[in-house]
Design a protein around this motif. Structure first.
Motif, PDB file in Angstrom:
ATOM      1  N   LEU A   1      -1.307   5.027  10.329  1.00 51.44           N
ATOM      2  CA  LEU A   1      -0.713   4.234   9.361  1.00 51.44           C
ATOM      3  C   LEU A   1      -0.732   5.339   8.175  1.00 51.44           C
ATOM      4  O   LEU A   1      -1.561   5.742   7.640  1.00 51.44           O
ATOM      5  N   ASP A   2       0.558   5.539   7.439  1.00 53.39           N
ATOM      6  CA  ASP A   2       0.544   6.217   6.372  1.00 53.39           C
ATOM      7  C   ASP A   2       1.639   5.710   5.352  1.00 53.39           C
ATOM      8  O   ASP A   2       2.776   5.519   5.618  1.00 53.39           O
ATOM      9  N   ILE A   3       1.097   5.668   4.225  1.00 52.53           N
ATOM     10  CA  ILE A   3       1.922   5.038   3.161  1.00 52.53           C
ATOM     11  C   ILE A   3       2.894   6.077   3.030  1.00 52.53           C
ATOM     12  O   ILE A   3       2.711   7.271   2.591  1.00 52.53           O
ATOM     13  N   ASP A   4       4.242   5.714   2.371  1.00 58.08           N
ATOM     14  CA  ASP A   4       5.507   6.615   2.135  1.00 58.08           C
ATOM     15  C   ASP A   4       5.368   6.971   0.770  1.00 58.08           C
ATOM     16  O   ASP A   4       5.134   6.212  -0.064  1.00 58.08           O
TER      17      ASP A   4
ATOM     18  N   LEU B   1      -6.400   8.805   0.900  1.00 59.83           N
ATOM     19  CA  LEU B   1      -6.296   7.765   0.124  1.00 59.83           C
ATOM     20  C   LEU B   1      -5.308   6.741   0.682  1.00 59.83           C
ATOM     21  O   LEU B   1      -5.200   5.626   0.574  1.00 59.83           O
ATOM     22  N   ASP B   2      -4.367   7.561   1.565  1.00 65.69           N
ATOM     23  CA  ASP B   2      -3.188   6.554   2.071  1.00 65.69           C
ATOM     24  C   ASP B   2      -2.900   6.585   3.474  1.00 65.69           C
ATOM     25  O   ASP B   2      -1.839   6.345   3.817  1.00 65.69           O
ATOM     26  N   GLU B   3      -3.869   7.007   4.339  1.00 71.24           N
ATOM     27  CA  GLU B   3      -3.764   7.480   5.720  1.00 71.24           C
ATOM     28  C   GLU B   3      -4.747   6.910   6.543  1.00 71.24           C
ATOM     29  O   GLU B   3      -6.167   7.116   6.259  1.00 71.24           O
TER      30      GLU B   3
ATOM     31  N   GLU C   1       9.791   9.079  11.507  1.00 68.91           N
ATOM     32  CA  GLU C   1      10.894   8.389  11.021  1.00 68.91           C
ATOM     33  C   GLU C   1      10.572   7.814   9.682  1.00 68.91           C
ATOM     34  O   GLU C   1      11.217   6.688   9.434  1.00 68.91           O
ATOM     35  N   LYS C   2       9.855   8.488   8.994  1.00 69.89           N
ATOM     36  CA  LYS C   2       9.694   8.096   7.556  1.00 69.89           C
ATOM     37  C   LYS C   2      10.639   8.104   6.609  1.00 69.89           C
ATOM     38  O   LYS C   2      11.633   8.912   7.074  1.00 69.89           O
ATOM     39  N   PRO C   3      11.024   7.272   5.694  1.00 75.48           N
ATOM     40  CA  PRO C   3      10.164   5.963   5.270  1.00 75.48           C
ATOM     41  C   PRO C   3      10.144   4.737   6.149  1.00 75.48           C
ATOM     42  O   PRO C   3      11.421   4.766   6.885  1.00 75.48           O
TER      43      PRO C   3
END
Ligand SMILES: [Mg+2]
Length: 353
Positions: free
Chosen positions: A8-11, A102-104, A152-154
């Motif tokens: 999971l990775d915040i865009d 922080l975001d992954e 396929e971000k975001p």
């Protein structure tokens, strides 16, 4: 039970946090960066990325590519606060989590009846609680999960078997795969290997001749999307650091020491605020020729006192005695409570800073 791992990775994490509190900037290209002559982009919003702006690019270059970009200085306190909410929801979804920053994070979905539904729900929860979008990759190992979350971000949601990953990325350059950097990619290219399909089909023995007995076969395995199937479940952040890149390289020991103490002071204040202590103190030094050196020492009792951290950092720097002007300096405290190492490692420990 087959292994199922999600990444999971915040865009555009930092930029997205900034846009949440400055909605008037929505739709505009936003770059989170310091503003010194050597500042680099920490995150660019997707609007800025359309101009070719990317993370780690010198900010001056980014502004040439995208002169209308809004430059916002990073506010790590805000990012950490948002991260805490995200990670609490992540940990509420599954027991086994490997936090990568922080975001992954990687999540072990092996025990879940319906891994996809769980991840869809998590993304919805994160969005409801923070306003942040996330991308998810799901696969049989960490490598596939990671590459899938990027694909396929975001707001990506990509599920792949190993065979599907091989087919989907067959024509992509080896650099797509984490762990294969520019230098390795260039050396592969010399051997005529310019795609992941070619890498997957390469003779491990041949690559061993060129890259060594460990890295050669490892590269072929990466090309085949073989990767780690278990997480290193670290339950808390295990280290915290502060570093800065100087506008002008610093050669004088007195000035270097002053900068080091400033960083140690910032770091310790942060640690004290979160009531964290660590036993390993490390420095990172990057010279003007980009040689990067880390030195670390582990002490008997955990600390977050600037007297201790600053003193040990200063000793480490004196012992290293940088042979060239210094471009970047960093201080790190690691081995927080609850993540104790065995006593055998207390003497000296080199750790990546
Ligand atoms: Mg991210």
């Amino acid at each position: 039970m087959p292994t199922v791992i999600a990444h999971l990775d915040i865009d555009a994490f930092y930029a997205s946090v900034e846009l949440l509190r400055r909605p008037e900037l929505r739709g505009r290209p936003v770059i989170v960066s310091g503003d010194g002559p050597r500042a680099v982009v920490t995150t660019a919003s997707y609007e800025a990325r359309k101009f070719g702006v990317g993370s780690a690019m010198p900010t001056r270059r980014a502004l040439r590519l995208c002169p209308d970009a809004v430059l916002i200085p990073p506010d790590f306190g805000a990012y950490r606060a948002a991260s805490e909410v995200v990670m609490r929801l992540v940990r509420g979804t599954v027991d086994e989590v490997e936090v990568m920053g922080l975001d992954e994070a990687y999540l072990d979905l092996g025990g879940l009846l319906s891994p996809r539904a769980a991840m869809r729900r998590l993304v919805t929860e994160i969005r409801a609680a923070t306003g942040l979008d996330a991308s998810v990759g799901i696969g049989p190992n960490k490598l596939i999960a990671k590459v899938a979350s990027d694909a396929e971000k975001p707001r990506g949601f990509v599920v792949l078997t190993r065979e599907q990953a091989c087919a989907r990325f067959a024509g992509h350059p080896p650099r797509l795969v984490p762990g294969i950097g520019g230098k390795t990619a260039e050396r592969l290219e010399v051997l005529g290997i310019t795609t992941l399909a070619a890498l997957a089909a390469a003779d491990p023995g041949l690559l061993a001749e060129h890259f060594g007995p460990r890295q050669g076969p490892w590269l072929v395995a990466r090309g085949r999307f073989e990767g780690e199937e278990s997480l290193q479940a670290v339950r808390e952040a295990v280290s915290e650091s502060r570093e800065s890149t100087f506008d002008v390289d610093i050669a004088g020991p007195a000035e270097l020491d002053a900068q080091l103490q400033r960083l140690a002071d910032q770091l310790c204040r942060g640690l004290q605020k979160h009531d964290r202590t660590g036993r390993t103190i490390a420095i990172k030094v990057r010279l003007d020729d980009w040689t990067t050196v880390t030195r670390a020492r582990t002490i008997a009792h955990p600390t977050n006192a600037v007297e201790h951290v600053g003193q040990i950092a200063a000793e480490l720097l004196r012992e290293y005695a940088p042979p060239r002007p210094v471009r970047l300096l960093g201080v790190r405290v690691a081995s927080f409570g609850g993540v104790e190492e065995p006593p055998a490692q207390t003497a000296q420990l080199a750790l990546p800073v």
